[in-house]
Design a protein around this motif. Structure first.
Motif, PDB file in Angstrom:
ATOM      1  N   ARG A 271     133.205 -24.211  57.437  1.00  0.00           N
ATOM      2  CA  ARG A 271     133.893 -23.554  58.215  1.00  0.00           C
ATOM      3  C   ARG A 271     134.016 -21.947  57.636  1.00  0.00           C
ATOM      4  O   ARG A 271     133.973 -20.944  58.091  1.00  0.00           O
ATOM      5  CB  ARG A 271     135.343 -23.986  58.725  1.00  0.00           C
ATOM      6  N   ASN A 272     134.249 -21.949  56.305  1.00  0.00           N
ATOM      7  CA  ASN A 272     134.707 -20.790  55.597  1.00  0.00           C
ATOM      8  C   ASN A 272     133.669 -20.207  55.090  1.00  0.00           C
ATOM      9  O   ASN A 272     133.155 -20.335  53.714  1.00  0.00           O
ATOM     10  CB  ASN A 272     135.799 -21.091  54.533  1.00  0.00           C
ATOM     11  N   TRP A 273     132.804 -19.375  55.947  1.00  0.00           N
ATOM     12  CA  TRP A 273     131.530 -18.735  55.306  1.00  0.00           C
ATOM     13  C   TRP A 273     131.163 -17.187  55.827  1.00  0.00           C
ATOM     14  O   TRP A 273     131.866 -16.982  56.987  1.00  0.00           O
ATOM     15  CB  TRP A 273     130.226 -19.586  55.676  1.00  0.00           C
ATOM     16  N   SER A 274     130.832 -16.425  55.027  1.00  0.00           N
ATOM     17  CA  SER A 274     130.767 -14.974  55.296  1.00  0.00           C
ATOM     18  C   SER A 274     129.278 -14.570  55.532  1.00  0.00           C
ATOM     19  O   SER A 274     128.415 -15.382  54.652  1.00  0.00           O
ATOM     20  CB  SER A 274     131.158 -14.257  54.260  1.00  0.00           C
ATOM     21  N   LEU A 275     129.128 -13.842  56.070  1.00  0.00           N
ATOM     22  CA  LEU A 275     127.665 -13.154  56.470  1.00  0.00           C
ATOM     23  C   LEU A 275     127.629 -11.783  56.140  1.00  0.00           C
ATOM     24  O   LEU A 275     128.480 -11.011  56.562  1.00  0.00           O
ATOM     25  CB  LEU A 275     127.207 -13.179  57.906  1.00  0.00           C
ATOM     26  N   ASP A 276     126.558 -11.267  55.191  1.00  0.00           N
ATOM     27  CA  ASP A 276     126.675  -9.996  54.743  1.00  0.00           C
ATOM     28  C   ASP A 276     125.377  -9.010  55.673  1.00  0.00           C
ATOM     29  O   ASP A 276     124.509  -9.715  55.824  1.00  0.00           O
ATOM     30  CB  ASP A 276     126.304  -9.730  53.193  1.00  0.00           C
ATOM     31  N   LEU A 277     125.981  -7.947  56.005  1.00  0.00           N
ATOM     32  CA  LEU A 277     125.141  -7.160  56.704  1.00  0.00           C
ATOM     33  C   LEU A 277     124.658  -5.704  55.883  1.00  0.00           C
ATOM     34  O   LEU A 277     125.812  -5.365  55.304  1.00  0.00           O
ATOM     35  CB  LEU A 277     125.301  -6.904  57.975  1.00  0.00           C
ATOM     36  N   ILE A 278     123.843  -4.904  56.047  1.00  0.00           N
ATOM     37  CA  ILE A 278     123.616  -3.511  55.560  1.00  0.00           C
ATOM     38  C   ILE A 278     123.133  -2.624  56.602  1.00  0.00           C
ATOM     39  O   ILE A 278     122.349  -3.038  57.255  1.00  0.00           O
ATOM     40  CB  ILE A 278     122.419  -3.639  54.486  1.00  0.00           C
ATOM     41  N   SER A 279     123.772  -1.517  56.593  1.00  0.00           N
ATOM     42  CA  SER A 279     123.571  -0.594  57.812  1.00  0.00           C
ATOM     43  C   SER A 279     122.901   0.452  56.928  1.00  0.00           C
ATOM     44  O   SER A 279     122.831   0.521  55.798  1.00  0.00           O
ATOM     45  CB  SER A 279     125.058  -0.256  58.216  1.00  0.00           C
ATOM     46  N   SER A 280     122.425   1.433  57.812  1.00  0.00           N
ATOM     47  CA  SER A 280     121.645   2.789  57.348  1.00  0.00           C
ATOM     48  C   SER A 280     120.456   2.399  56.370  1.00  0.00           C
ATOM     49  O   SER A 280     120.067   3.157  55.494  1.00  0.00           O
ATOM     50  CB  SER A 280     122.499   3.567  56.537  1.00  0.00           C
ATOM     51  N   LEU A 281     119.806   1.304  56.888  1.00  0.00           N
ATOM     52  CA  LEU A 281     118.450   1.006  56.278  1.00  0.00           C
ATOM     53  C   LEU A 281     117.496   2.059  56.914  1.00  0.00           C
ATOM     54  O   LEU A 281     117.391   2.544  57.824  1.00  0.00           O
ATOM     55  CB  LEU A 281     118.099  -0.481  56.546  1.00  0.00           C
ATOM     56  N   PRO A 282     116.351   2.103  56.113  1.00  0.00           N
ATOM     57  CA  PRO A 282     115.241   3.111  56.586  1.00  0.00           C
ATOM     58  C   PRO A 282     114.704   2.517  57.842  1.00  0.00           C
ATOM     59  O   PRO A 282     114.469   1.404  58.133  1.00  0.00           O
ATOM     60  CB  PRO A 282     114.013   2.863  55.616  1.00  0.00           C
ATOM     61  N   HIS A 283     114.577   3.613  58.719  1.00  0.00           N
ATOM     62  CA  HIS A 283     114.131   3.409  60.173  1.00  0.00           C
ATOM     63  C   HIS A 283     115.151   2.672  61.075  1.00  0.00           C
ATOM     64  O   HIS A 283     114.664   2.363  62.224  1.00  0.00           O
ATOM     65  CB  HIS A 283     112.828   2.821  60.269  1.00  0.00           C
ATOM     66  N   GLN A 284     116.310   2.526  60.604  1.00  0.00           N
ATOM     67  CA  GLN A 284     117.298   1.615  61.429  1.00  0.00           C
ATOM     68  C   GLN A 284     117.988   2.755  62.566  1.00  0.00           C
ATOM     69  O   GLN A 284     117.984   3.869  62.042  1.00  0.00           O
ATOM     70  CB  GLN A 284     118.164   1.325  60.554  1.00  0.00           C
ATOM     71  N   THR A 285     117.948   2.125  63.791  1.00  0.00           N
ATOM     72  CA  THR A 285     118.486   2.704  64.854  1.00  0.00           C
ATOM     73  C   THR A 285     119.756   2.158  65.441  1.00  0.00           C
ATOM     74  O   THR A 285     120.003   1.064  64.824  1.00  0.00           O
ATOM     75  CB  THR A 285     117.541   2.853  65.930  1.00  0.00           C
ATOM     76  N   VAL A 286     120.590   2.765  66.112  1.00  0.00           N
ATOM     77  CA  VAL A 286     121.668   2.366  66.398  1.00  0.00           C
ATOM     78  C   VAL A 286     121.402   0.886  67.260  1.00  0.00           C
ATOM     79  O   VAL A 286     122.359   0.127  67.241  1.00  0.00           O
ATOM     80  CB  VAL A 286     122.375   3.478  67.547  1.00  0.00           C
ATOM     81  N   GLU A 287     120.310   1.149  68.112  1.00  0.00           N
ATOM     82  CA  GLU A 287     120.194  -0.138  69.046  1.00  0.00           C
ATOM     83  C   GLU A 287     119.634  -1.299  68.142  1.00  0.00           C
ATOM     84  O   GLU A 287     120.183  -2.490  68.416  1.00  0.00           O
ATOM     85  CB  GLU A 287     119.046  -0.026  69.806  1.00  0.00           C
ATOM     86  N   PRO A 329     118.755   6.936  58.045  1.00  0.00           N
ATOM     87  CA  PRO A 329     119.444   7.657  59.114  1.00  0.00           C
ATOM     88  C   PRO A 329     120.310   8.789  58.426  1.00  0.00           C
ATOM     89  O   PRO A 329     120.580   8.936  57.167  1.00  0.00           O
ATOM     90  CB  PRO A 329     120.530   6.322  59.614  1.00  0.00           C
ATOM     91  N   ASN A 330     120.708   9.707  59.529  1.00  0.00           N
ATOM     92  CA  ASN A 330     121.529  10.857  59.091  1.00  0.00           C
ATOM     93  C   ASN A 330     122.975  10.446  59.010  1.00  0.00           C
ATOM     94  O   ASN A 330     123.212   9.409  59.684  1.00  0.00           O
ATOM     95  CB  ASN A 330     121.362  11.924  59.780  1.00  0.00           C
ATOM     96  N   GLU A 331     123.637  11.328  58.318  1.00  0.00           N
ATOM     97  CA  GLU A 331     125.082  11.004  58.386  1.00  0.00           C
ATOM     98  C   GLU A 331     125.762  10.529  59.783  1.00  0.00           C
ATOM     99  O   GLU A 331     126.654   9.461  59.823  1.00  0.00           O
ATOM    100  CB  GLU A 331     125.845  12.099  57.602  1.00  0.00           C
ATOM    101  N   ASP A 332     125.614  11.303  60.819  1.00  0.00           N
ATOM    102  CA  ASP A 332     126.086  11.094  62.060  1.00  0.00           C
ATOM    103  C   ASP A 332     125.708   9.597  62.711  1.00  0.00           C
ATOM    104  O   ASP A 332     126.549   9.105  62.952  1.00  0.00           O
ATOM    105  CB  ASP A 332     125.508  11.828  63.198  1.00  0.00           C
ATOM    106  N   ASN A 333     124.548   9.261  62.220  1.00  0.00           N
ATOM    107  CA  ASN A 333     124.080   7.895  62.670  1.00  0.00           C
ATOM    108  C   ASN A 333     124.775   6.713  61.948  1.00  0.00           C
ATOM    109  O   ASN A 333     125.242   5.843  62.325  1.00  0.00           O
ATOM    110  CB  ASN A 333     122.428   7.752  62.448  1.00  0.00           C
ATOM    111  N   SER A 334     124.864   7.207  60.537  1.00  0.00           N
ATOM    112  CA  SER A 334     125.570   5.985  59.746  1.00  0.00           C
ATOM    113  C   SER A 334     127.130   6.067  60.101  1.00  0.00           C
ATOM    114  O   SER A 334     127.751   4.958  60.115  1.00  0.00           O
ATOM    115  CB  SER A 334     125.668   6.698  58.256  1.00  0.00           C
ATOM    116  N   ALA A 335     127.759   7.183  60.452  1.00  0.00           N
ATOM    117  CA  ALA A 335     129.023   7.132  60.950  1.00  0.00           C
ATOM    118  C   ALA A 335     128.958   6.095  62.328  1.00  0.00           C
ATOM    119  O   ALA A 335     129.894   5.313  62.716  1.00  0.00           O
ATOM    120  CB  ALA A 335     129.570   8.514  61.268  1.00  0.00           C
ATOM    121  N   ALA A 336     127.892   6.362  63.122  1.00  0.00           N
ATOM    122  CA  ALA A 336     127.809   5.669  64.406  1.00  0.00           C
ATOM    123  C   ALA A 336     127.790   4.172  64.179  1.00  0.00           C
ATOM    124  O   ALA A 336     128.443   3.393  64.976  1.00  0.00           O
ATOM    125  CB  ALA A 336     126.748   6.204  65.290  1.00  0.00           C
TER     126      ALA A 336
END
Length: 537
Positions: A271-287, A329-336
């Motif tokens: 039950r006690n498990w965590s999942l790690d994600l990375i944002s702002s990867l190359p070519h990553q979009t908000v979608e 991603p630019n800073e605005d996208n990273s903030a998004a």
């Protein structure tokens, strides 16, 4: 005020080291030399506090502000918050109550971090202390086993030399295995390490024993063996739900490995498990980022860590990319990305309890809270950092130097003497401790405990902090909370400051926290401004 990402990119492993580095570098930016503690000069591999907070997984514990020259060199500590500012009628996150927010520096640690540096290969964003062993096959198996045997022998020797010299080590409340990829280690090695801690320190009955595991590095049998060793919390380094992104990062696993790993976790009833994600990867979009978040929610981990990609010198990404420039991603996208994670995960029932971490009620990572609350902890292994008796100690990042360090521990039979070769920093002075407390507390959902600050450092310091944060409170980037974590009008704080009333401040106002998400996004800038407003000593 311009939005500047200062969210974290931290993994569980080098957390403690990176936390120490962040505290040190930030102080250097704002205080004169007499107030600059020489904290650890080496970053452990994401293993301690922060990886030593979940940074490896890609994120590093700290994220540097992308467009503020004042913070170019600041590496921000890694890992998220409770609910939106209206925390009314909601129970504070586990472990964040005022009375247990801090422990005295002269108390022995009850938490330990162990760095297991082995990886199949180095990911393109990774600057942690690792040992790449390649894929296991009939040709490489003997060499890999020998390498791991040698390292575990040194590691266990360090643990014994350190802990057996203490008069009465405290039973461990948390133990965290970070890396590297700890799940590459055979279970019998893990069992040996845990048994040593149990023999010397013992464990509390409800101790949290966490291990970082990567998809594709374990099967059902190995997972069951780890659980039988005493592991009761899993941190799974997924990073992305997209094969193209995983390949682009140099990860050794694919999407199919991710789903197979999660199936194993579910099938064994973890039950006690965590999942790690990375944002702002190359070519990553908000979608595409939203797709990863929704898949995460669908798979229902108890805990989610979201790290903003940091481009580090000396890595392949550091050679190929520049922060904020295409294909990043630019800073605005990273903030998004950050705002979207905060919104979707909270809607799904996760508490945003720390700047980069989210948890279902009761499933906050207790080990990482030790870092954020500036409590003491042991660190063992290649590149690991410990924080004991007000001193931060960093182990060598290279294998031979680490082995020599351990040999010295054994030869001298005095851990105090041996640790001098491990980059021992001077005892932190009061202002250093206050600065660290401010930086780390503002990562948490409840924020700065004003009662604790006033009681420990004095009302004058508490008043200076309140005055320094007042512009951000008025702008909505910081929030005043009462003892029930309900938001209050800034007028109450203004009145207390203007009257110079310590009793009024302590009676009515308990916490100041950063707003979620806008305050968290400007955390570096807010801390910088606050430090500039404080007396220089």
């Amino acid at each position: 005020m311009k939005t500047a990402i200062s969210v974290v990119a931290m993994a569980s492993a080098s957390a403690s080291s990176k936390c120490a580095a962040f505290c040190k570098q930030t102080r250097r930016s704002h205080f004169n030399s007499t107030l600059r503690a020489q904290l650890c000069t080496q970053r452990s591999s994401f293993s301690d506090v922060n990886r030593q907070h979940n940074q490896h997984r890609p994120g590093l514990l700290f994220a540097s502000s992308r467009d503020s020259k004042l913070h170019e060199r600041i590496v921000y500590v890694h890992s998220s918050a409770h609910s939106e500012l209206g925390l009314e009628d909601k129970k504070p996150p586990l472990g964040l109550f005022r009375d247990d927010a801090h422990v005295r520096r002269n108390e022995l640690p009850s938490s330990g971090y162990v760095h297991l540096p082995f990886c199949k290969r180095r990911c393109f964003y990774c600057d942690f202390a690792i040992v790449a062993v390649g894929e296991r096959n009939t040709t490489s198996a003997a060499h890999i086993d020998s390498t791991m045997d040698s390292y575990v022998n040194s590691l266990c020797a360090e643990v014994v030399a350190t802990l057996e010299k203490l008069p009465q080590p405290s039973p461990l409340k948390t133990l965290f295995f970070g890396g590297g990829t700890p799940s590459l280690l055979p279970a019998h090695h893990l069992s040996r390490i845990i048994e040593i801690f149990d023999r010397i320190c013992g464990f509390h009955s409800n101790a949290e024993v966490s291990i970082e595991m990567d998809p594709g590095t374990f099967d059902r049998v190995k997972m069951k063996e780890f659980l039988n060793c005493g592991v009761n919390r899993i941190s799974l380094g997924v990073q992305a739900f997209n094969d193209d992104f995983l390949k682009a990062c140099g990860r050794s696993h694919g999407l199919q490995d991710v789903y197979e790993a999660i199936d194993i976790i579910h099938d064994l009833g973890v039950r006690n498990w965590s999942l790690d994600l990375i944002s702002s990867l190359p070519h990553q979009t908000v979608e595409l980022w939203e797709e990863s978040l929704r898949k995460t929610i669908e798979l229902a981990p108890a805990h989610v860590s979201v790290y903003d990609l940091q481009i580090e010198e000396g890595t392949k990404f550091g050679t190929w990319y520049k922060p904020g420039q295409h294909p990043l991603p630019n800073e605005d996208n990273s903030a998004a990305f950050y705002r979207l994670a905060s919104s979707l995960l909270k809607e799904a029932g996760y508490e945003h309890y720390e700047i980069s971490n989210y948890a279902k009620p009761g499933f906050q990572c207790r080990h990482n809270l030790v870092y954020w609350k500036n409590q003491s902890y042991y660190g063992f292994g290649l590149g690991a950092t410990s924080y004991v008796n007000g001193k931060r100690l960093s182990r060598p990042r290279k294998w031979k130097e680490y082995a020599d360090f351990v040999d010295l521990c054994i030869q001298q039979k005095q851990q105090k003497s041996a640790e001098l070769c491990a980059n021992e920093d001077a005892m932190e002075n009061v202002v250093d401790t206050l600065c660290d407390t401010i930086m780390l507390s503002l990562r948490l959902a409840c924020g700065l405990d004003l009662h604790y600050i006033s009681r420990t450092f004095g009302y004058d310091w508490c008043s200076c902090i309140c005055k320094g944060l007042m512009p951000f409170i008025k702008s909505g980037h910081a929030v005043v909370l009462d003892s029930n974590l309900k938001s209050m009008s800034s007028d109450v704080l203004s009145e207390a400051i203007s009257r110079g009333s310590a009793s009024l401040l302590e009676k009515d106002i308990m916490f100041i926290r950063l707003a979620d998400p806008e305050g968290f996004l400007l955390s570096n800038e807010i801390i910088s401004s606050l430090f500039s407003a404080l007396p220089s000593g």
